[in-house]
Design a protein around this motif. Sequence first.
Motif, PDB file in Angstrom:
ATOM      1  N   ASN A 186       0.454  -8.261  -2.524  1.00 40.62           N
ATOM      2  CA  ASN A 186       0.141  -8.164  -1.143  1.00 40.62           C
ATOM      3  C   ASN A 186       0.957  -7.375  -0.012  1.00 40.62           C
ATOM      4  OD1 ASN A 186      -1.678 -10.151  -1.277  1.00 40.62           O
ATOM      5  ND2 ASN A 186      -0.059 -11.969  -1.235  1.00 40.62           N
ATOM      6  N   GLN A 187       2.334  -6.817  -0.931  1.00 40.88           N
ATOM      7  CA  GLN A 187       3.096  -5.951  -0.059  1.00 40.88           C
ATOM      8  C   GLN A 187       2.356  -4.463  -0.275  1.00 40.88           C
ATOM      9  OE1 GLN A 187       6.996  -6.073  -1.809  1.00 40.88           O
ATOM     10  NE2 GLN A 187       7.764  -7.545  -0.440  1.00 40.88           N
ATOM     11  N   LYS A 188       1.738  -4.025  -1.522  1.00 39.73           N
ATOM     12  CA  LYS A 188       1.297  -3.090  -1.947  1.00 39.73           C
ATOM     13  C   LYS A 188      -0.208  -2.826  -1.187  1.00 39.73           C
ATOM     14  CE  LYS A 188       0.223   0.193  -5.531  1.00 39.73           C
ATOM     15  NZ  LYS A 188       0.835   0.458  -6.999  1.00 39.73           N
ATOM     16  N   TYR A 189      -1.002  -4.033  -0.902  1.00 37.11           N
ATOM     17  CA  TYR A 189      -2.365  -3.931  -0.624  1.00 37.11           C
ATOM     18  C   TYR A 189      -2.384  -5.120   0.677  1.00 37.11           C
ATOM     19  CZ  TYR A 189      -3.059  -1.174  -4.800  1.00 37.11           C
ATOM     20  OH  TYR A 189      -3.121  -0.275  -5.673  1.00 37.11           O
ATOM     21  N   PRO A 190      -1.815  -4.912   1.748  1.00 36.54           N
ATOM     22  CA  PRO A 190      -1.785  -6.146   2.760  1.00 36.54           C
ATOM     23  C   PRO A 190      -3.053  -6.673   2.892  1.00 36.54           C
ATOM     24  CG  PRO A 190      -0.746  -3.950   3.531  1.00 36.54           C
ATOM     25  CD  PRO A 190      -1.235  -3.757   2.275  1.00 36.54           C
ATOM     26  N   LEU A 222      -5.408   6.743   0.932  1.00 35.94           N
ATOM     27  CA  LEU A 222      -4.694   5.771   0.002  1.00 35.94           C
ATOM     28  C   LEU A 222      -3.331   6.456  -0.012  1.00 35.94           C
ATOM     29  CD1 LEU A 222      -7.456   4.738  -2.460  1.00 35.94           C
ATOM     30  CD2 LEU A 222      -6.423   3.457  -0.687  1.00 35.94           C
ATOM     31  N   HIS A 223      -3.112   7.725  -0.737  1.00 35.42           N
ATOM     32  CA  HIS A 223      -2.065   8.434  -0.967  1.00 35.42           C
ATOM     33  C   HIS A 223      -1.023   8.332   0.328  1.00 35.42           C
ATOM     34  CE1 HIS A 223       0.831  11.965  -1.128  1.00 35.42           C
ATOM     35  NE2 HIS A 223       0.936  11.509  -2.432  1.00 35.42           N
ATOM     36  N   ASP A 224      -1.603   8.295   1.417  1.00 37.76           N
ATOM     37  CA  ASP A 224      -0.792   8.058   2.696  1.00 37.76           C
ATOM     38  C   ASP A 224      -0.661   6.873   3.375  1.00 37.76           C
ATOM     39  OD1 ASP A 224      -0.821  10.826   2.730  1.00 37.76           O
ATOM     40  OD2 ASP A 224      -2.369  11.030   4.326  1.00 37.76           O
ATOM     41  N   HIS A 225      -0.967   5.895   2.201  1.00 35.87           N
ATOM     42  CA  HIS A 225      -0.768   4.272   2.420  1.00 35.87           C
ATOM     43  C   HIS A 225      -1.478   3.762   3.874  1.00 35.87           C
ATOM     44  CE1 HIS A 225       2.134   4.504  -1.009  1.00 35.87           C
ATOM     45  NE2 HIS A 225       2.793   5.537  -0.342  1.00 35.87           N
ATOM     46  N   VAL A 226      -2.561   4.370   3.916  1.00 36.34           N
ATOM     47  CA  VAL A 226      -3.468   4.020   5.256  1.00 36.34           C
ATOM     48  C   VAL A 226      -4.301   2.585   4.691  1.00 36.34           C
ATOM     49  CG1 VAL A 226      -5.342   4.415   6.598  1.00 36.34           C
ATOM     50  CG2 VAL A 226      -3.885   6.167   6.089  1.00 36.34           C
ATOM     51  N   CYS A 227      -4.204   1.562   5.580  1.00 38.11           N
ATOM     52  CA  CYS A 227      -4.841   0.415   5.134  1.00 38.11           C
ATOM     53  C   CYS A 227      -6.361   0.750   5.315  1.00 38.11           C
ATOM     54  CB  CYS A 227      -4.390  -0.690   5.796  1.00 38.11           C
ATOM     55  SG  CYS A 227      -3.165  -1.592   5.541  1.00 38.11           S
TER      56      CYS A 227
END
Length: 100
Positions: free
Chosen positions: A22-26, A84-89
Amino acid sequence: MNWYHKFSGPKKNQTKTMKHFNQKYPDLQLKQPVLSNWLKHEDMWQEWWTKHLESGSCLSGKCFKPTEFPVVTKMFELWVEKALHDHVCINGDVLWEKWK
C-alpha cells in the motif's frame, strides 16, 4: 506472494505485507482479507502464473495482443516506464488521458 514469504518475517505477517504494498502502490488499497484469500489459494495462483508464463501467452500477467499502432504503443510504454520510475501514481484515467 513471493514478497510475503521472503520479507514478512518468521511469523508471516500479512499486515506487514499489506502495508508494504500500500505504501509502494497507494492506488492498490490492498486489504488483509484479499491478501488472505490470495494466500489461501496460492497453489492455484502459482500454477496459473507458471502455466501462462511458460506458454508465452501472457506477459507481465496481461495477455499479449498486438496493436494497430506499434510506434505509438512503444512511445506509450516508454512513458509508463518513466512515470513508474519517477513514482507517479498511474490509474486508468491517467492512462486514458495520456493515450488521447
